[in-house]
Design a protein around this motif. Structure first.
Motif, PDB file in Angstrom:
ATOM      1  N   SER A   1       0.808  -1.223   0.000  1.00  0.00           N
ATOM      2  CA  SER A   1       0.000   0.000   0.000  1.00  0.00           C
ATOM      3  C   SER A   1       0.841   1.273   0.000  1.00  0.00           C
ATOM      4  O   SER A   1       0.750   2.103  -0.914  1.00  0.00           O
ATOM      5  CB  SER A   1      -0.944   0.003   1.210  1.00  0.00           C
ATOM      6  OG  SER A   1      -1.745   1.167   1.205  1.00  0.00           O
TER       7      SER A   1
ATOM      8  N   LYS B   1       1.840   3.811  -3.312  1.00  0.00           N
ATOM      9  CA  LYS B   1       1.446   5.225  -3.296  1.00  0.00           C
ATOM     10  C   LYS B   1       2.664   6.126  -3.503  1.00  0.00           C
ATOM     11  O   LYS B   1       2.614   7.106  -4.264  1.00  0.00           O
ATOM     12  CB  LYS B   1       0.762   5.564  -1.982  1.00  0.00           C
ATOM     13  CG  LYS B   1       0.209   6.984  -1.924  1.00  0.00           C
ATOM     14  CD  LYS B   1      -0.584   7.222  -0.660  1.00  0.00           C
ATOM     15  CE  LYS B   1      -1.170   8.629  -0.641  1.00  0.00           C
ATOM     16  NZ  LYS B   1      -1.959   8.871   0.589  1.00  0.00           N
TER      17      LYS B   1
ATOM     18  N   ASP C   1      -6.057  -3.573  -1.715  1.00  0.00           N
ATOM     19  CA  ASP C   1      -5.816  -2.346  -0.952  1.00  0.00           C
ATOM     20  C   ASP C   1      -6.545  -1.182  -1.605  1.00  0.00           C
ATOM     21  O   ASP C   1      -6.450  -0.976  -2.813  1.00  0.00           O
ATOM     22  CB  ASP C   1      -4.321  -2.032  -0.871  1.00  0.00           C
ATOM     23  CG  ASP C   1      -4.071  -0.712  -0.151  1.00  0.00           C
ATOM     24  OD1 ASP C   1      -4.236  -0.683   1.074  1.00  0.00           O
ATOM     25  OD2 ASP C   1      -3.727   0.279  -0.826  1.00  0.00           O
ATOM     26  N   ALA C   2      -7.257  -0.408  -0.770  1.00  0.00           N
ATOM     27  CA  ALA C   2      -7.959   0.778  -1.259  1.00  0.00           C
ATOM     28  C   ALA C   2      -7.307   2.061  -0.779  1.00  0.00           C
ATOM     29  O   ALA C   2      -7.666   3.148  -1.231  1.00  0.00           O
ATOM     30  CB  ALA C   2      -9.414   0.749  -0.798  1.00  0.00           C
TER      31      ALA C   2
ATOM     32  N   ASN D   1      -7.198   0.199  -7.811  1.00  0.00           N
ATOM     33  CA  ASN D   1      -7.300  -0.643  -6.617  1.00  0.00           C
ATOM     34  C   ASN D   1      -8.246  -1.807  -6.903  1.00  0.00           C
ATOM     35  O   ASN D   1      -9.430  -1.606  -7.154  1.00  0.00           O
ATOM     36  CB  ASN D   1      -7.822   0.178  -5.440  1.00  0.00           C
ATOM     37  CG  ASN D   1      -7.047   1.472  -5.249  1.00  0.00           C
ATOM     38  OD1 ASN D   1      -7.359   2.474  -5.908  1.00  0.00           O
ATOM     39  ND2 ASN D   1      -6.067   1.470  -4.381  1.00  0.00           N
TER      40      ASN D   1
ATOM     41  N   LEU E   1     -10.139  -4.868  -5.609  1.00  0.00           N
ATOM     42  CA  LEU E   1     -10.632  -5.398  -4.337  1.00  0.00           C
ATOM     43  C   LEU E   1     -11.612  -6.542  -4.565  1.00  0.00           C
ATOM     44  O   LEU E   1     -12.154  -6.710  -5.660  1.00  0.00           O
ATOM     45  CB  LEU E   1     -11.318  -4.293  -3.536  1.00  0.00           C
ATOM     46  CG  LEU E   1     -10.512  -3.018  -3.289  1.00  0.00           C
ATOM     47  CD1 LEU E   1     -11.329  -2.037  -2.465  1.00  0.00           C
ATOM     48  CD2 LEU E   1      -9.196  -3.331  -2.593  1.00  0.00           C
TER      49      LEU E   1
ATOM     50  N   THR F   1     -11.167   2.348  -7.105  1.00  0.00           N
ATOM     51  CA  THR F   1     -11.578   1.014  -6.675  1.00  0.00           C
ATOM     52  C   THR F   1     -12.482   0.296  -7.664  1.00  0.00           C
ATOM     53  O   THR F   1     -13.452   0.859  -8.165  1.00  0.00           O
ATOM     54  CB  THR F   1     -12.315   1.121  -5.323  1.00  0.00           C
ATOM     55  OG1 THR F   1     -11.406   1.630  -4.340  1.00  0.00           O
ATOM     56  CG2 THR F   1     -12.837  -0.226  -4.883  1.00  0.00           C
TER      57      THR F   1
END
Length: 359
Positions: A124, A128, A144-145, A154, A156, A314
């Motif tokens: 994560s 970033k 991971d959001a 992202n 999920l 997401t």
């Protein structure tokens, strides 16, 4: 989630001297990145003109028979169908720092790989940070959001929904009204598996006993790659009277399967259809698996890259999107399949809402 199988890594020609030099440095506290070619896991630049794809695995990498292998399957499908020019697959080491993960991603970015996929929530912060440094490169991160940027996708999953179905299966098949859950590391992601499993089991039998054991606590993530701990935890559950144990523990799950075989009990796999991927002598104890289709998410992301339609933010793969499910290999849940499918349709329609946390 992961099982280390002989450190099988794959790579293609990524500024060879850079990666080979990096692989020759470092000590045991920060495992280094390897970039050795590995047969079918590599693709030749001369064979296609598509994108150069970098994939950074979580601990265990290709060959874990679970989470990482599912991501690898998505990459393999993309190689076959999308004409990727090059691929470079790099594996994480047990106990490494975030700085090591950042460096792995930078090696790929500096080598001209675009897009880059990070497998697992442990990436994560590194994703970033590195995505900010390379704004023209598209990144995707699985599970991971929190890593958010205009160039991060992202990917999920509704693990709790799939886990509900195998929890229901466990309760329907249990002869002792006693089942168990072994989690690799006690983090919110794995709590989703636990929450769904307990909800599914109790939907079938409200008085069923559910034992829960996590192998490690963060920041110790070795619980995802320690079959001995998995075996000990499951042995305790079988000895206490459980006859079905679900593992969401990556590579540690192999130990759960061993315990199930010794106890003449049943186990439930995770991520992949483990009745197909586990050691042959253990496949028979795996009555079903909660299938989490990381391969679908990885392929979808790569396909969107080739069509210039990558979506930042997401995307959730749930039961409705066929992103999670239960497996039927071996026929051990054939007798309860109609009931499981009934629950499945209730979740898809919204009639049944599955909790994604235990408290």
């Amino acid at each position: 989630m992961l099982q280390n199988r002989f450190g099988k890594l794959a790579a293609t020609a990524l500024a060879g001297s850079m990666l080979m030099g990096a692989a020759a440095c470092g000590g045991s506290e920060e495992p280094t990145t390897s970039a050795q070619p590995s047969g079918a896991a590599s693709s030749a630049a001369s064979a296609a003109t598509g994108p150069k794809v970098g994939l950074a695995y979580d601990i265990g990498g290709r060959g874990d028979q679970s989470f990482n292998d599912s991501a690898a399957a998505g990459l393999d499908k993309a190689k076959a169908e999308l004409g990727l020019a090059e691929t470079n697959e790099l594996e994480a080491g047990t106990g490494e720092t975030e700085a090591a993960k950042e460096e792995r991603l930078r090696l790929l970015a500096d080598g001209g790989f675009n897009p880059i996929i990070a497998v697992g929530f442990a990436y994560s912060n590194p994703v970033k940070k590195v995505a900010t440094e390379f704004p023209d490169i598209k990144f995707a991160i699985v599970d991971d959001a929190a890593a958010a940027a205009p160039n991060i996708s992202n990917l999920l999953f509704a693990e709790h929904e799939g886990s509900f179905l195998v929890g229901a299966a466990a309760a329907l098949k249990s002869k002792k009204n006693h089942v168990g859950f072994v989690g690799g590391v006690q983090v919110p992601l794995i709590n989703k598996f636990e929450a769904g499993f307990i909800a599914g089991a109790k939907a079938v039998k409200s008085d069923i006993k559910v034992d829960v054991k996590y192998l490690t606590q963060p920041p110790d993530f070795t619980g995802f790659n320690d079959p001995a701990k998995g075996k000990t935890a499951a042995e305790g559950m079988f000895d206490a009277g459980a006859d079905v144990v679900y593992q969401a523990a990556g590579g540690s799950g192999g130990g759960v399967f061993e315990a199930a075989k010794a106890a003449k009990g049943l186990a439930i796999g995770v991520d992949s259809d483990q009745a197909k991927t586990a050691a042959p002598e253990l496949q028979g104890v795996i009555m079903t698996s909660m299938v989490k289709k990381v391969d679908v998410a990885v392929f979808d992301f790569l396909k969107s890259f080739t069509t210039n339609s990558v979506k930042a933010g997401t995307t959730t793969y749930d039961l409705k999107a066929d992103g999670v499910d239960y497996s039927t290999t071996g026929g051990q849940v054939d007798d309860v399949k109609s009931k499981l499918d009934e629950y499945k349709q209730k979740i898809i329609s919204g009639e049944l809402t599955v909790p994604d946390k235990t408290s």
